[in-house]
Every structure is written in structure tokens, then in C-alpha cells.
Design a protein around this motif. Structure first.
Motif, PDB file in Angstrom:
ATOM      1  N   VAL A 136      -4.661   7.138  -1.844  1.00  0.00           N
ATOM      2  CA  VAL A 136      -4.348   5.857  -1.208  1.00  0.00           C
ATOM      3  C   VAL A 136      -4.511   4.748  -2.235  1.00  0.00           C
ATOM      4  CG1 VAL A 136      -4.931   4.235   0.638  1.00  0.00           C
ATOM      5  CG2 VAL A 136      -5.197   6.702   1.017  1.00  0.00           C
ATOM      6  N   VAL A 137      -3.534   3.852  -2.321  1.00  0.00           N
ATOM      7  CA  VAL A 137      -3.618   2.669  -3.180  1.00  0.00           C
ATOM      8  C   VAL A 137      -3.272   1.443  -2.357  1.00  0.00           C
ATOM      9  CG1 VAL A 137      -2.504   1.406  -5.075  1.00  0.00           C
ATOM     10  CG2 VAL A 137      -3.215   3.773  -5.402  1.00  0.00           C
ATOM     11  N   THR A 138      -4.107   0.418  -2.460  1.00  0.00           N
ATOM     12  CA  THR A 138      -3.797  -0.876  -1.849  1.00  0.00           C
ATOM     13  C   THR A 138      -3.831  -1.943  -2.932  1.00  0.00           C
ATOM     14  OG1 THR A 138      -6.144  -1.077  -1.247  1.00  0.00           O
ATOM     15  CG2 THR A 138      -4.629  -0.360   0.471  1.00  0.00           C
TER      16      THR A 138
ATOM     17  N   TRP B  53       0.836  -1.194   0.000  1.00  0.00           N
ATOM     18  CA  TRP B  53       0.000   0.000   0.000  1.00  0.00           C
ATOM     19  C   TRP B  53       0.873   1.247   0.000  1.00  0.00           C
ATOM     20  CZ3 TRP B  53       0.667   3.168   4.239  1.00  0.00           C
ATOM     21  CH2 TRP B  53       1.133   2.583   5.419  1.00  0.00           C
ATOM     22  N   ALA B  54       0.268   2.336  -0.459  1.00  0.00           N
ATOM     23  CA  ALA B  54       0.976   3.614  -0.498  1.00  0.00           C
ATOM     24  C   ALA B  54      -0.023   4.738  -0.298  1.00  0.00           C
ATOM     25  CB  ALA B  54       1.711   3.790  -1.823  1.00  0.00           C
TER      26      ALA B  54
ATOM     27  N   ARG C 273      -7.910  -8.102  -4.428  1.00  0.00           N
ATOM     28  CA  ARG C 273      -8.626  -6.823  -4.479  1.00  0.00           C
ATOM     29  C   ARG C 273      -7.614  -5.679  -4.558  1.00  0.00           C
ATOM     30  NH1 ARG C 273     -13.974  -6.644  -2.779  1.00  0.00           N
ATOM     31  NH2 ARG C 273     -13.633  -4.543  -1.980  1.00  0.00           N
ATOM     32  N   THR C 274      -7.823  -4.789  -5.520  1.00  0.00           N
ATOM     33  CA  THR C 274      -6.991  -3.599  -5.657  1.00  0.00           C
ATOM     34  C   THR C 274      -7.896  -2.375  -5.620  1.00  0.00           C
ATOM     35  OG1 THR C 274      -7.065  -3.603  -8.092  1.00  0.00           O
ATOM     36  CG2 THR C 274      -5.296  -4.867  -7.029  1.00  0.00           C
ATOM     37  N   LEU C 275      -7.391  -1.281  -5.070  1.00  0.00           N
ATOM     38  CA  LEU C 275      -8.235  -0.096  -4.895  1.00  0.00           C
ATOM     39  C   LEU C 275      -7.376   1.160  -4.898  1.00  0.00           C
ATOM     40  CD1 LEU C 275     -11.217   0.781  -4.306  1.00  0.00           C
ATOM     41  CD2 LEU C 275     -10.611   0.748  -1.879  1.00  0.00           C
ATOM     42  N   ALA C 276      -7.870   2.189  -5.601  1.00  0.00           N
ATOM     43  CA  ALA C 276      -7.240   3.515  -5.598  1.00  0.00           C
ATOM     44  C   ALA C 276      -8.293   4.541  -5.223  1.00  0.00           C
ATOM     45  CB  ALA C 276      -6.651   3.830  -6.975  1.00  0.00           C
ATOM     46  N   THR C 277      -7.961   5.451  -4.296  1.00  0.00           N
ATOM     47  CA  THR C 277      -8.921   6.447  -3.821  1.00  0.00           C
ATOM     48  C   THR C 277      -8.252   7.802  -3.669  1.00  0.00           C
ATOM     49  OG1 THR C 277      -9.964   4.693  -2.504  1.00  0.00           O
ATOM     50  CG2 THR C 277     -10.677   6.944  -2.085  1.00  0.00           C
TER      51      THR C 277
ATOM     52  N   THR D  77       3.554  -0.873  -9.158  1.00  0.00           N
ATOM     53  CA  THR D  77       3.741  -0.827  -7.714  1.00  0.00           C
ATOM     54  C   THR D  77       2.624   0.018  -7.108  1.00  0.00           C
ATOM     55  OG1 THR D  77       5.055   1.215  -7.694  1.00  0.00           O
ATOM     56  CG2 THR D  77       6.242  -0.866  -8.086  1.00  0.00           C
ATOM     57  N   ALA D  78       2.440  -0.110  -5.808  1.00  0.00           N
ATOM     58  CA  ALA D  78       1.426   0.716  -5.144  1.00  0.00           C
ATOM     59  C   ALA D  78       1.760   2.194  -5.298  1.00  0.00           C
ATOM     60  CB  ALA D  78       1.340   0.340  -3.663  1.00  0.00           C
TER      61      ALA D  78
END
Length: 334
Positions: free
Chosen positions: A238-240, A30-31, A223-227, A160-161
Motif C-alpha cells: 500500500v502506498v499513499t 493511493w495504490a 505525509r507519504t507512506l509505503a507499507t 506516482t503512487a
């Protein structure tokens, strides 16, 4: 008079490279970055290369927007209509405007929309993937490789995150992308088709601090997510990657950074004495998202052009740990 240490130099450029880390099979990362500067604020395994699934579509959308016209009409080919994976159920032979396909791409993660947009902008799927990779290199995403516009699994299709967070940062600087990615609901009415799409990123509907984002999932990527969050002038992304509890993780990380970081004024607007007989006028204040104690560690560098012109334009760069964070123009008077 500028109080902090300032270095005056002539214009120059410096390029640094680093070897990418290898992908960690089945790993997670995560980043959290400052959405204004791209600075990494928090992270775990943030530079490890992993599958990103449909977060790919953020780059697909930006690549299309920077190479084609949203008003273009696109005819759906058999290959696009039968694209593997998530779909907005485009029909072979139908014609639809590119703008609506972009909404279907970002809100509903349509692989058929990705395929259709790619064929149109790149001349072929492979041609568009080349554009995506060229643009990644242009933006400095050195650890990112695309093999398709959808995010379908391929052992080479990795990022990458941290760099995925940068993708969203760069994309949100495009006004058209920002409008699409922040839309909650979209309705398309064609001559023969009517579509109604609700944004899959559920926090866009429920969290007032969430402005935009993208969801993703494959068996290989998890599961991948960017917000993209905004609160009290603070903007963070935030990216996981491969996080089964991603919704809660994003809220926790965003709130943590909002609490621990202050939007600090690094330099006020006004006139500064750069050298004897040389002044610089900063027309806008420089602000950065900083933790307690970091402000004192910043380095300020003013670059002035060669020559004796009475008026010229220089740059004011603020760095932390010798890494440039933000650069603003400064009017040089001598």
C-alpha cells in the motif's frame, strides 16, 4: 489436459509506452498492488505524478545495493554531514560501514546517510542520481524522475503512487534490502560512535501483518507512506501520497484487499497436453491474488521455442485484460 483457453505461440517481445500524466499540485493518491506480480488491485489517482518525499530512499537503498558493496567503509564528507533535513547525526570525518548507513537511511530516514551513500556509489551526488534514474528506466518506472537521493522537494522530483509501490516491490525482491527494511531496531557501535535506531514505520512494531515499509514527509509532499503487508500467503503493498491519516488508511486498504481477494491456484503443477505430441510439465503451481469472478477471465499463453528438441524450456504466462500478470517456466517435451 488444460481446461482454460490456451494460445501456443513462438517467442516474441512487445513493448508499449504511454505518456505520463502531469503532476497535480496539492493532490493526493493511493495504490494497492499485489506484491508478487505488481498488479494494481485498488487505487485512486494512482498514475498522477506527485512528490514522494523520503519514499525516495527505498530506491536510493536498492540503487546502492545493486551497484556497491555493503561492507565498504565510507568516510563522511562535510557535505554529507551537513545535509539538509532529517539526520542520523553523522560527524564529518568519521568512517562508517555502508551497511550501517543503509540501516540509518531506511529506519531513521537520514538525509546525511543518503548523501554519504550516494557520493560513495556514484562518485558524486549527481552521478548517483543518474544511476537512480537509469535504474528507474530499466525497471519500467516511466513516470518517475529523481533529482536527489533523499526526497527533498524539487519540482521535477516526482513519481506516482503506483510506481512508488512498484519501487518497494522490486526492492523487497533484494534479500539485503528486505532484511534492512523489515528490521525494527538496529544498534551500531563504532570506535568512537554508538548509534541506536528504531524504525520510524510504527506499524512494523505493532501490526503482525506488516513486514516492511518507509515513511516520508515534506511540506510540499505532505505525509507519504509505503507499507508491505503479508497475511495467509497474500502479499500486498500500500502506498499513499499526501494523506494526513495514512496509518489508518493503510490498515483499512490492506484489510479490504485481504477480504476481497483470494489466493487462487490458476494452474496446478503437473503435465499438460499443449499440442498433439507436445507436452508441457509445470513444476510449480501458479497462484494469483484474485477477486471473485476474475479467475474465469484469465488468459493463458504458452510460448514454446522453435526447433524439434525433445526437451526445451518454454514459458506459461497468465494475463488479465490482456495484461500479463505472471510468467512461469514450463518444460516442453516432444
Amino acid at each position: 489436459m488444460l481446461k482454460r483457453t490456451m494460445i501456443v505461440v513462438l517467442f516474441f517481445s512487445l513493448f508499449l509506452g504511454a505518456a505520463p500524466k502531469e503532476a497535480a499540485a496539492g493532490g493526493s493518491s493511493w495504490a494497492v498492488i499485489d506484491a508478487e506480480t505488481g498488479r494494481l488491485l485498488e487505487g485512486s489517482n494512482e498514475n498522477v505524478r506527485l512528490p514522494i518525499a523520503s519514499l525516495t530512499k527505498m530506491w536510493t537503498a536498492l540503487t546502492f545495493l545493486e551497484s556497491s558493496d555493503m561492507s565498504d567503509k565510507i568516510k563522511i564528507t562535510p557535505q554529507a554531514a551537513s545535509a539538509e533535513g532529517s539526520s542520523i547525526y553523522l560527524q564529518q570525518g568519521m568512517t562508517i560501514d555502508a551497511e550501517s548507513l543503509l540501516y540509518g537511511l531506511m529506519l531513521r530516514s537520514g538525509n546525511d546517510a543518503a548523501h554519504a551513500l550516494a557520493e560513495h556509489a556514484g562518485g558524486s551526488l549527481d552521478g548517483f542520481v543518474d544511476l537512480m534514474n537509469e535504474k528507474a528506466m530499466l525497471y519500467g518506472l516511466k513516470d518517475t524522475v529523481f533529482t536527489n537521493p533523499s526526497g527533498l522537494h524539487d519540482d521535477r522530483h516526482l513519481s506516482t503512487a503506483y510506481e512508488t509501490a512498484l519501487m518497494l516491490k522490486y526492492a523487497m525482491e533484494n534479500d539485503k534490502f528486505r532484511k534492512i527494511a523489515s528490521t525494527k531496531n538496529y544498534r551500531y557501535e563504532g570506535d568512537e560512535q554508538i548509534y541506536s535506531w528504531r524504525n520510524k514505520h510504527r506499524m512494523i512494531h505493532s501490526e503482525p501483518t506488516v513486514i516492511a515499509g518507509k515513511t516520508g514527509f515534506t511540506k510540499a509532499a505532505g505525509r507519504t507512506l509505503a507499507t508491505y503487508f503479508e497475511k495467509d500467503g497474500k502479499k500486498v503493498i500500500v502506498v499513499t501520497l499526501n494523506d494526513g491519516n495514512d496509518w489508518n488508511t493503510h490498515k483499512f486498504l490492506a484489510n479490504k484487499v485481504f477480504s476481497s481477494h483470494k489466493l487462487a491456484t490458476v494452474a496446478k503443477e503437473g503435465t499438460y497436453e499443449i499440442l498433439p505430441g507436445v507436452e508441457g510439465e509445470l513444476k510449480q503451481p501458479i497462484r494469483l491474488l484474485l477477486k471473485k469472478g476474475e479467475k474465469a477471465e484469465l488468459q493463458n499463453v504458452v510460448r514454446i521455442p522453435r526447433g524439434k528438441s525433445k526437451l526445451s524450456t518454454g514459458t506459461w504466462t497468465v494475463s488479465f485484460d490482456n495484461v500479463p500478470l505472471i510468467t512461469s517456466e514450463i518444460l516442453i517435451k516432444q
